[in-house]
Design an enzyme around this catalytic site. Structure first.
Site, mmCIF file in Angstrom:
data_model
loop_
_atom_site.group_PDB
_atom_site.id
_atom_site.type_symbol
_atom_site.label_atom_id
_atom_site.label_comp_id
_atom_site.label_asym_id
_atom_site.label_seq_id
_atom_site.Cartn_x
_atom_site.Cartn_y
_atom_site.Cartn_z
ATOM 1 N N HIS A 192 0.725 -1.159 -0.174
ATOM 2 C CA HIS A 192 -0.063 -0.150 -0.141
ATOM 3 C C HIS A 192 0.939 1.232 0.112
ATOM 4 O O HIS A 192 0.645 2.145 -0.840
ATOM 5 C CB HIS A 192 -0.836 -0.007 1.383
ATOM 6 C CG HIS A 192 -1.831 1.150 1.370
ATOM 7 N ND1 HIS A 192 -3.101 1.146 1.105
ATOM 8 C CD2 HIS A 192 -1.428 2.457 1.722
ATOM 9 C CE1 HIS A 192 -3.666 2.367 1.171
ATOM 10 N NE2 HIS A 192 -2.707 3.049 1.673
ATOM 11 N N GLU A 193 1.765 1.113 1.039
ATOM 12 C CA GLU A 193 2.759 2.379 1.139
ATOM 13 C C GLU A 193 3.459 2.850 -0.123
ATOM 14 O O GLU A 193 3.937 3.726 -0.678
ATOM 15 C CB GLU A 193 3.428 2.656 2.175
ATOM 16 C CG GLU A 193 2.780 2.708 3.670
ATOM 17 C CD GLU A 193 1.551 3.715 3.747
ATOM 18 O OE1 GLU A 193 1.863 4.534 3.052
ATOM 19 O OE2 GLU A 193 0.403 3.335 4.362
ATOM 20 N N HIS A 201 1.901 4.451 -2.955
ATOM 21 C CA HIS A 201 1.896 5.888 -2.679
ATOM 22 C C HIS A 201 3.464 6.200 -3.278
ATOM 23 O O HIS A 201 3.518 7.489 -3.959
ATOM 24 C CB HIS A 201 1.662 6.413 -1.279
ATOM 25 C CG HIS A 201 0.441 6.198 -0.862
ATOM 26 N ND1 HIS A 201 -0.780 7.209 -1.126
ATOM 27 C CD2 HIS A 201 -0.198 5.797 0.409
ATOM 28 C CE1 HIS A 201 -1.787 7.016 -0.624
ATOM 29 N NE2 HIS A 201 -1.559 5.951 0.426
ATOM 30 N N HIS A 249 3.649 6.629 -6.779
ATOM 31 C CA HIS A 249 2.859 7.547 -7.471
ATOM 32 C C HIS A 249 3.627 8.991 -7.421
ATOM 33 O O HIS A 249 3.753 9.661 -8.416
ATOM 34 C CB HIS A 249 1.457 7.974 -6.539
ATOM 35 C CG HIS A 249 0.334 8.834 -7.214
ATOM 36 N ND1 HIS A 249 -0.609 9.205 -6.687
ATOM 37 C CD2 HIS A 249 0.299 9.262 -8.326
ATOM 38 C CE1 HIS A 249 -1.588 9.631 -7.444
ATOM 39 N NE2 HIS A 249 -0.924 9.883 -8.703
#
Length: 700
Positions: free
Chosen positions: A480-481, A484, A487
């Protein structure tokens, strides 16, 4: 002034030639660095505001960004260190400098002269020739000026600035109280029989923690890797209750009673004060409530739309949650002798039920996820999907456990770098997050400032000579991290304000992170990133199949919990009166009673540690996790569709298209445009319901 600049050359905090010099930065560097950086930034603001300065992109927008970026980066380092390496000296320096940083950014947002300059650029002859990214950036900046109070009457601006300063101080205090309460608590166990059921690795970590304190036995804390195994596995119900009560009363008026705080760490008044300030800010800006202010830069139009979305999702999830809760209560009564299921029993009973139903335990699965193999597998997924390489790199760090890597293209050219800080420790804020150390920027001389990210988690550290091993949930958190991080790092936008995650609507910013989680449920991925710590064997297919069958175990209950948090947040910021007779806690109970099937325990003070909305920028925005989940599930469905043809969800062509249409464009265009460019249509909720086992014909 010249003397101050000269002295700054020896200040590591003000060195922007490359990466932060973490090993050299001390609290005493903060004030002197900010003295000069604030002065330089203010001089640039004065020049930009000057009527003689042309209203052009270069002279107004670009010049101001060039002068304020170093200030933002330096303060970002201070904030990062406060989150991962808190000390009394650092906290004191942060607290002393926070008001003047807040004052500077508030005055910048309130500047009518700057606002007029930006409006003139937008209305001027060069606007038509600006790139789409720069047009978007300009639109965002104009919106920022409006929300920053630039249109307020001059006699109202001082109060608006005061509100910003008070909010910043309260937010920092809220976070400090939670951290201090978490750090303070320690439970020492001398009788090993009380630890029956607790996994050996959790006991070893607790024994080591006690030894570090010069004590015998086992030390348990409220840091998640220490706390949760007790709740999940300890057969001693009193022990579970003791830990639960300490955790849920942190930073509340009950903290002193249960060992999780001091009286002045109670966040009850802090929450009311923050809510009152946000409400006052909204009214000053001409909005009805802070929820409306929060949604201005988001995808959702108005609070009613968000609440309707949450209610509709809650209606779909409730039958599954009711079934989950009924099954858990029946199991606890018949198999565990727990006729009353208290909150400190829920994780324990759930784990026992999971083991009975699916014939595996989370602890068993954990032994297949040693840190080195997990990172190797994660990097392999990224390299295959996005045609990059991830390589070890060197940099100064803030702790010996922090590692540093570089991301390069197939030709070896540097694209980005990142720090990864995986383990929980004292002085480090709980949770997991990605933050940017610096953003991507194309310079006038043709060179590129490459992005750098911080990736922070709070997993169990290695014990002795054994590698750290992660639960499957922790692996999902890591993916998940990293979503980010991708991105931020794989953007191709050259304008800082809209590169990477900058300028992305807050309720869309979770799309890339939640998207990455899906790969943790693919055997072709897990088989290559698992290695049993004793035997070296990969995760067996039979065990994976049982994990997959259990994937949506209690997902109905978990979905309702997220809806409680999201609805509570939105109601707090729309129709709750912080000066009224109802307390924040009472509102949380009302919403939980209405939405959830699991009762909220009378002792629970969970709002007092809800850092996302009181210290983390998610105020009236927590719903974005569920909002973005609709987008991310639909995006991942494209990879599932590609796999039907290519045989692999790690489909390079789909990955390159995802990179091109979503990751690389960052905030340079609206998130919905990026979604439609990738998917070819508007988002649909079907994939989310299917992935969550809440679609017709799908077992929960």
């Amino acid at each position: 002034m010249e003397k101050a600049v000269t002295s700054l050359q020896d200040n590591p905090l003000a060195d922007f030639t490359d990466l932060p010099r973490f090993a050299e930065i001390r609290p005493e560097h903060i004030g002197p660095a900010l003295d000069v950086l604030l002065s330089q930034a203010q001089a640039a603001v004065d020049r930009a505001e000057d009527p003689a300065t042309p209203s052009t992109w270069r002279d107004a927008v670009e010049a101001l960004e060039a002068a304020t970026e170093p200030l933002g980066r330096a303060w970002g380092v201070v904030g990062h260190l406060s989150a991962v390496a808190d000390t009394p000296e650092l906290r004191k320096a942060h607290t002393e400098n926070l008001p003047r940083m807040t004052e500077f950014w508030s005055s910048l947002g309130q500047s009518l002269a700057l606002y007029d300059k930006y409006k003139a650029v937008a209305a001027g002859p060069e606007f038509a020739g600006l790139s789409p990214a720069r047009k978007q950036l300009l639109e965002n900046e104009l919106r920022g000026f409006r929300l920053g109070g630039a249109e307020l009457a001059e006699d109202r601006k001082p109060r608006f600035a005061q509100i910003q300063e008070e909010q910043a101080q309260l937010s920092k205090a809220f976070s400090d109280h939670v951290l201090d309460a978490t750090n303070l608590y320690a439970l020492f166990i001398e009788d090993e029989s009380r630890l029956a059921g607790v996994p050996e690795d959790a006991k070893e970590a607790a024994a080591l923690a006690a030894q570090k304190d010069g004590k015998s036995g086992w030390k348990f804390t409220l840091h998640f890797p220490s706390y949760f195994p007790v709740l999940q596995y300890a057969d001693d119900r009193t022990l579970r209750q003791t830990m639960y009560e300490a955790s849920v009363t942190r930073a509340s008026e009950l903290g002193t009673k249960f060992g999780g705080g001091q009286a002045d760490w109670d966040n009850t008044t802090n929450m009311r004060d923050q809510l009152a300030l946000r409400r006052e800010e909204a009214l000053m800006l001409g909005y009805n409530n802070y929820g409306e202010v929060s949604l201005v830069p988001k995808m959702a139009d108005k609070p009613a739309d968000v609440l309707r979305f949450l209610d509709e999702l809650g209606v779909k999830a409730r039958p599954y949650a009711e079934k989950d809760w009924a099954e858990l209560r029946a199991f606890a009564a018949s198999e565990l002798g727990l006729n009353t299921l208290d909150p400190w029993d829920v994780a324990y009973a759930s784990e026992k039920l999971r083991q009975q139903r699916y014939a595996f335990s989370e602890h068993e699965v954990k032994q297949y996820f040693p840190e080195g193999k997990v990172l190797e597998g994660l990097f392999g997924v990224i390299e295959k999907l996005f045609t990059v390489r991830i390589e070890p790199d060197q940099a100064q760090t803030w702790h010996k456990d922090v590692r540093f890597f570089r991301v390069v293209n197939p030709q070896g050219a540097l694209l980005a770098q990142f720090y990864i800080d995986l383990y929980a420790r004292e002085g480090k804020r709980g949770g997991a997050w990605m933050d940017d150390a610096r953003g991507r920027k194309e310079r006038d001389n043709g060179t590129v400032q490459t992005p750098v990210a911080y990736l922070t988690c709070n997993f169990s550290a290695p014990v002795g000579d054994k590698p750290a091993v992660f639960t499957h949930d922790e692996v999902i958190t890591l993916f998940h991290e990293f979503g980010h991080g991708l991105h931020h790092m794989l953007t191709q936008v050259g304008d800082l304000g809209v590169s990477g995650i900058n300028g992305v609507e807050w309720d869309a910013v979770e799309l890339p992170s939640q998207f990455m989680e899906n790969f943790c449920w693919e055997y072709e991925v897990l088989s290559g990133m698992t290695q049993q710590v004793e035997t070296g064997a990969p995760l067996p297919r039979a065990l994976f199949d049982r994990m997959l069958a259990a994937k949506n175990f209690q997902n109905g209950m978990m979905t309702l919990r997220q809806i409680v948090l999201s609805s509570f947040d939105m109601h707090l910021h729309t129709d709750f009166d912080p000066q009224g007779g109802k307390s924040v806690l009472e509102l949380s109970r009302e919403i939980n009673d209405r939405v959830h099937v699991v009762p909220q325990h009378p002792l629970s003070r969970w709002p007092n540690t809800f850092s996302h909305i009181f210290a983390g920028g998610y105020a009236a925005g927590y719903y974005s996790y569920k909002w973005a989940e609709v987008l991310s599930a639909d995006v991942y469905a494209a990879f599932e569709e590609a796999a039907q043809l290519s045989g692999s969800v790690l489909d390079g062509e789909t990955g390159r298209r995802y990179h091109r249409e979503i990751l690389s464009v960052g905030g340079s265009r609206p998130a919905m445009e990026s979604f439609v460019a990738f998917r070819g249509r508007a988002p649909q909720i079907d994939a989310l319901l299917r992935h969550g086992g809440m679609a017709e014909g799908v077992s929960a």
